[in-house]
Design an enzyme around this catalytic site. Structure first.
Site, mmCIF file in Angstrom:
data_model
loop_
_atom_site.group_PDB
_atom_site.id
_atom_site.type_symbol
_atom_site.label_atom_id
_atom_site.label_comp_id
_atom_site.label_asym_id
_atom_site.label_seq_id
_atom_site.Cartn_x
_atom_site.Cartn_y
_atom_site.Cartn_z
ATOM 1 C CB THR A 61 -0.998 -0.005 1.267
ATOM 2 O OG1 THR A 61 -1.603 -1.266 1.377
ATOM 3 C CG2 THR A 61 -2.067 1.073 1.024
ATOM 4 C CE LYS A 90 10.487 14.902 19.639
ATOM 5 N NZ LYS A 90 10.748 16.234 19.063
ATOM 6 N NE ARG A 113 -1.617 0.503 5.892
ATOM 7 C CZ ARG A 113 -1.495 -0.785 5.354
ATOM 8 N NH1 ARG A 113 -0.730 -1.692 6.049
ATOM 9 N NH2 ARG A 113 -2.409 -1.175 4.290
ATOM 10 C CG HIS A 141 -7.041 -1.882 3.411
ATOM 11 N ND1 HIS A 141 -6.561 -0.817 2.604
ATOM 12 C CD2 HIS A 141 -5.935 -2.712 3.298
ATOM 13 C CE1 HIS A 141 -5.394 -0.816 2.356
ATOM 14 N NE2 HIS A 141 -4.926 -1.920 2.745
#
Ligand code: NCD
Length: 317
Positions: A61, A90, A113, A141
């Site tokens: 993908t 972070k 994604r 998807h």
């Protein structure tokens, strides 16, 4: 007239509500196939900028979205391993990351994604430009479903009146869910047979929704259904979700439940096709690769054409 996708985020397969929309995408995908196969230059996205952000592993993908945007002449910013190497590590929120990438890259669209089901919806709620869902959580998807159905169309010459056998992880797998929903809209005369261990059955709500539009059967024994299949769509058992839920022993027990080998393939129709979104981790024996029915490698190439088509429809017409 501009596309139903023009300047829209593409987040869920539910956005495809009629066959004419699919035809629009497939027609353009066919044009893109010509462009690639003939080595033509088509820089329809010249001057546009596309950011590709991946928070989960990917080979196909990721590379096909990057290649699709590049081939069409866009400026591409592609970042893999977001969860590890970006400020996400972070503690930055998805919303702030999307705002940041828009500012820093001047993106006209963001391909995302992410492991959370709602990630694309959250991203789209703050993004000034379209978000394209390249796989979210265990449910969606939507670009994979398009390339899967395109593969079926190219190989079978039709998308309706087919027996589609989906095999493996119906619980955590997202590709089969998006494909099943797309089939329910665009291929209502087909039958979907979901083959899985009882532990990995599709969510009952999904099956109930599908059954309103298309015939769905559930089965645990693959050998019982192979002979009637036109399409056998294999999937891997999704290890990462078992890990997340601390169920690795269950994964080990279930991972090799269905292995398509040459003796099983012999029981299939001569004109049937075998698909897999990949990666495979043992569920299709490599000896099957040389069988003319094995289409899982060419399936990936259709991803390039379909993603080129989608980028064009969203960004320029
Ligand atoms: C799939 C995914 O990420 O859901 N991979 C892909 O995009 N082709 C299937 C999988 O990982 O099993």
């Amino acid at each position: 007239m501009s596309s139903f996708l023009y300047q829209k985020s593409y987040i869920s397969i539910d956005q495809i509500t009629k066959t004419s929309q699919l035809e629009e995408i497939f027609t353009l995908a066919q044009e893109m196939k010509q462009v690639v196969e003939m080595g033509k230059v088509n820089e329809a996205l010249k001057g546009k900028s596309v950011a590709v952000l991946f928070y989960q592993p990917s080979t196909r993908t990721f590379s096909s979205f990057v290649a699709a945007a590049n081939r069409l002449g866009a400026y591409v910013t592609a970042i893999h391993g977001m969860e590890e190497y970006s400020s996400v590590a972070k503690g930055e929120t998805l919303e702030d990351t999307i705002r940041s990438i828009y500012q820093t890259t001047g993106a006209d669209a963001v391909v995302l994604r992410h492991p959370e089901n709602e990630s694309s919806v959250r991203a789209a709620s703050v993004s000034p430009v379209p978000i394209i869902n390249a796989g979210s959580g265990t449910l969606e998807h939507p670009t994979q479903a398009l390339l899967d159905l395109y593969t079926i169309y190219e190989n079978m010459g039709r998308i309706n009146n087919l027996n589609i056998v989906m095999v493996g992880d119906m619980l955590y797998g997202r590709t089969i869910k998006s494909l099943a929903k797309l089939l329910a809209v665009c291929s209502p005369k087909s039958t979907i047979t979901m083959v899985s261990p009882t532990e990995l059955k599709a969510p009952p709500e999904l099956v109930a929704t599908l059954k309103k539009k298309i015939r769905v059967e559930e089965e645990t024994d693959l050998t019982k259904v192979l002979a009637k299949a036109d399409v056998v769509y294999m999937t891997r058992v999704q290890k990462e979700w078992f890990e997340k839920e601390g169920k690795i022993a269950e994964y080990e027990r279930l991972k090799q439940r269905y292995v398509l080998d040459t003796s099983l393939v012999k029981t299939m129709k001569s004109k049937a096709i075998i698909m897999h979104p990949l990666p495979r981790v043992g569920e299709i024996d490599m000896a099957v690769d040389s069988d003319p029915r094995a289409k899982y490698f060419e399936q990936m190439r259709f991803g390039l054409y379909v993603r080129m088509a989608l980028l064009k429809l969203i960004l320029i017409r």
